[in-house]
Design an enzyme around this catalytic site. Structure first.
Site, PDB file in Angstrom:
ATOM      1  N   ASP A  37       1.033  -0.755  -1.275  1.00  0.00           N
ATOM      2  CA  ASP A  37       1.727   0.299  -1.755  1.00  0.00           C
ATOM      3  C   ASP A  37       0.653   0.402  -3.187  1.00  0.00           C
ATOM      4  OD1 ASP A  37       3.092   2.414  -2.789  1.00  0.00           O
ATOM      5  OD2 ASP A  37       5.016   1.447  -1.427  1.00  0.00           O
ATOM      6  N   VAL A  59      -3.655   4.444   0.586  1.00  0.00           N
ATOM      7  CA  VAL A  59      -3.992   4.651   2.166  1.00  0.00           C
ATOM      8  C   VAL A  59      -5.220   5.647   2.411  1.00  0.00           C
ATOM      9  CG1 VAL A  59      -1.968   3.660   3.035  1.00  0.00           C
ATOM     10  CG2 VAL A  59      -2.118   5.942   2.651  1.00  0.00           C
ATOM     11  N   TYR A 150       3.405  19.211   5.179  1.00  0.00           N
ATOM     12  CA  TYR A 150       3.923  17.839   5.664  1.00  0.00           C
ATOM     13  C   TYR A 150       4.148  17.851   7.385  1.00  0.00           C
ATOM     14  CZ  TYR A 150       7.470  14.190   5.854  1.00  0.00           C
ATOM     15  OH  TYR A 150       8.412  13.049   5.918  1.00  0.00           O
TER      16      TYR A 150
HETATM   17  P1  NDP Z   1       9.482   6.992  -0.593  1.00  0.00           P
HETATM   18  O1  NDP Z   1       8.997   7.713  -1.446  1.00  0.00           O
HETATM   19  O2  NDP Z   1      10.940   6.028  -1.039  1.00  0.00           O
HETATM   20  O3  NDP Z   1       8.601   5.809  -0.074  1.00  0.00           O
HETATM   21  C1  NDP Z   1       7.364   6.106   0.085  1.00  0.00           C
HETATM   22  C2  NDP Z   1       6.208   4.909  -0.310  1.00  0.00           C
HETATM   23  O4  NDP Z   1       5.066   5.331  -0.201  1.00  0.00           O
HETATM   24  C3  NDP Z   1       6.321   4.801  -2.056  1.00  0.00           C
HETATM   25  O5  NDP Z   1       6.580   3.353  -2.133  1.00  0.00           O
HETATM   26  C4  NDP Z   1       5.029   5.299  -2.352  1.00  0.00           C
HETATM   27  O6  NDP Z   1       4.427   4.934  -3.684  1.00  0.00           O
HETATM   28  C5  NDP Z   1       4.102   5.268  -1.189  1.00  0.00           C
HETATM   29  N1  NDP Z   1       2.736   5.867  -1.275  1.00  0.00           N
HETATM   30  C6  NDP Z   1       2.536   6.965  -1.502  1.00  0.00           C
HETATM   31  N2  NDP Z   1       1.320   7.469  -1.522  1.00  0.00           N
HETATM   32  C7  NDP Z   1       0.680   6.423  -1.119  1.00  0.00           C
HETATM   33  C8  NDP Z   1      -0.600   6.099  -0.754  1.00  0.00           C
HETATM   34  N3  NDP Z   1      -1.436   7.237  -1.042  1.00  0.00           N
HETATM   35  N4  NDP Z   1      -1.160   4.773  -0.485  1.00  0.00           N
HETATM   36  C9  NDP Z   1      -0.037   3.855  -0.522  1.00  0.00           C
HETATM   37  N5  NDP Z   1       1.253   4.189  -0.490  1.00  0.00           N
HETATM   38  C10 NDP Z   1       1.572   5.357  -0.882  1.00  0.00           C
HETATM   39  O7  NDP Z   1       9.893   7.407   0.946  1.00  0.00           O
HETATM   40  P2  NDP Z   1      10.474   7.122   2.129  1.00  0.00           P
HETATM   41  O8  NDP Z   1      10.929   5.629   2.269  1.00  0.00           O
HETATM   42  O9  NDP Z   1      11.604   8.153   2.318  1.00  0.00           O
HETATM   43  O10 NDP Z   1       9.444   7.484   3.416  1.00  0.00           O
HETATM   44  C11 NDP Z   1       8.682   6.581   3.898  1.00  0.00           C
HETATM   45  C12 NDP Z   1       8.037   7.318   5.095  1.00  0.00           C
HETATM   46  O11 NDP Z   1       8.834   7.723   6.225  1.00  0.00           O
HETATM   47  C13 NDP Z   1       7.187   8.525   4.773  1.00  0.00           C
HETATM   48  O12 NDP Z   1       5.950   8.608   5.710  1.00  0.00           O
HETATM   49  C14 NDP Z   1       7.840   9.646   4.966  1.00  0.00           C
HETATM   50  O13 NDP Z   1       7.482  10.709   5.183  1.00  0.00           O
HETATM   51  C15 NDP Z   1       8.741   9.211   6.110  1.00  0.00           C
HETATM   52  N6  NDP Z   1       9.907  10.143   6.369  1.00  0.00           N
HETATM   53  C16 NDP Z   1      10.925  10.081   5.445  1.00  0.00           C
HETATM   54  C17 NDP Z   1      12.022  10.665   5.855  1.00  0.00           C
HETATM   55  C18 NDP Z   1      13.221  10.626   4.814  1.00  0.00           C
HETATM   56  O14 NDP Z   1      14.363  11.471   5.131  1.00  0.00           O
HETATM   57  N7  NDP Z   1      13.610   9.835   3.727  1.00  0.00           N
HETATM   58  C19 NDP Z   1      12.415  11.288   7.102  1.00  0.00           C
HETATM   59  C20 NDP Z   1      11.216  11.535   7.968  1.00  0.00           C
HETATM   60  C21 NDP Z   1      10.033  10.796   7.617  1.00  0.00           C
HETATM   61  P3  NDP Z   1       4.825   5.571  -5.122  1.00  0.00           P
HETATM   62  O15 NDP Z   1       6.358   5.166  -5.012  1.00  0.00           O
HETATM   63  O16 NDP Z   1       3.940   4.667  -6.107  1.00  0.00           O
HETATM   64  O17 NDP Z   1       4.414   6.990  -4.640  1.00  0.00           O
END
Ligand code: NDP
Length: 242
Positions: A37, A59, A150
């Site tokens: 992360d 990533v 998105y």
């Molecule tokens: P969060 O924002 O809670 O968590 C996302 C995590 O990804 C964070 O820790 C963030 O880090 C990290 N992150 C962001 N950019 C990068 C990067 N370039 N490299 C590595 N890590 C990165 O999101 P969710 O848990 O809600 O989402 C997780 C996945 O599920 C995502 O792909 C989202 O699109 C998908 N999703 C979520 C839904 C929802 O309702 N929550 C619905 C449908 C899909 P930091 O906090 O430092 O930015």
């Protein structure tokens, strides 16, 4: 005995939200966890809680994803499961969305997922086994207003998953995708109350999902429970947009 005993699982974006719930579920089933992360402190705290390994990884940068996966192999001895979960949103209607906002979202979701899938496949094909789980979204099935970036990236992940599944099947590597609906996390907590209510009204089960409910489906795909499934997409939406 856990369902993932002795296996190594890498989860990108695993420091919080859905990714952390997946890492937690896998750890409870005996997997050795490697979290990749962005934020060092959050990544280390999450990994520590699960007795796993923390790697700071963006990533979108292929070398960093390579280092993340190599670290898993070096520390734990193999790479059995990869969950491409890292994500961001940069919502805006097309009238106001900047090229940068479009590019950022495509880079994190689509390119990030491709980086992970490509590099994990190279390791897994030599092991002749592995499971890759790509986190798409119901926005990639339906297309959401304010999410041309998105929705495009999340639909792209489905195409990527199916193509990679066909390329990797004869190497013993399975690739599947999950499309969550409205799940409680920092990403959705940022939604204004009226948008939240609007989405809720669309859900036959009448409630938002919990990260743990996505994690259970990720476990299904990661484990032998889904041994004859590849290239598939599971909707975890409470019946929304079926
Ligand atoms: P969060 O924002 O809670 O968590 C996302 C995590 O990804 C964070 O820790 C963030 O880090 C990290 N992150 C962001 N950019 C990068 C990067 N370039 N490299 C590595 N890590 C990165 O999101 P969710 O848990 O809600 O989402 C997780 C996945 O599920 C995502 O792909 C989202 O699109 C998908 N999703 C979520 C839904 C929802 O309702 N929550 C619905 C449908 C899909 P930091 O906090 O430092 O930015």
């Amino acid at each position: 005995m856990g369902m993932l005993d002795g296996q190594t699982a890498v989860v990108t974006g695993g420091a919080r939200g859905i990714g952390f719930a997946i890492a937690q579920k896998f750890a409870a089933e005996g997997a050795k966890i490697v979290i990749g992360d962005l934020d060092q402190a959050a990544t280390e705290a999450a990994a520590k809680e699960l007795g796993g390994t923390a790697v700071v990884c963006d990533v979108t940068v292929q070398d960093q994803v390579d280092a993340l996966l190599s670290r898993a192999v070096d520390t734990c001895g193999s790479l059995d499961i990869l969950v491409n979960n890292a994500g961001i949103t940069r919502d805006a209607t097309m009238r106001t969305m900047t090229e940068e906002q479009f590019d950022q979202v495509i880079a994190v979701h689509l390119k990030g997922c491709w980086n992970g899938t490509k590099l994990a496949s190279l390791i897994m094909r030599s092991q002749k086994r592995g499971s890759i789980v790509n986190i798409s979204s119901i926005s990639g099935k339906t297309g959401m207003i304010g999410q041309t970036n998105y929705s495009a990236a999340k639909a792209g992940i489905v195409g990527l998953t199916k193509a990679a599944a066909k390329e990797m099947a004869h190497h013993g590597v399975r690739v599947n995708a999950i499309q969550p609906g409205l799940i409680r996390s920092a990403m959705t907590e940022a939604l204004p109350a009226d948008k939240w209510a609007e989405k809720l009204a669309d859900i036959p089960m009448g409630r938002a999902g919990e990260p743990e409910e996505v994690a259970k489906v990720a476990l299904f795909y990661a484990s032998d429970l889904s041994s004859y499934m590849t290239g598939t997409v599971a909707e975890v939406t409470g019946g929304r947009l079926i």
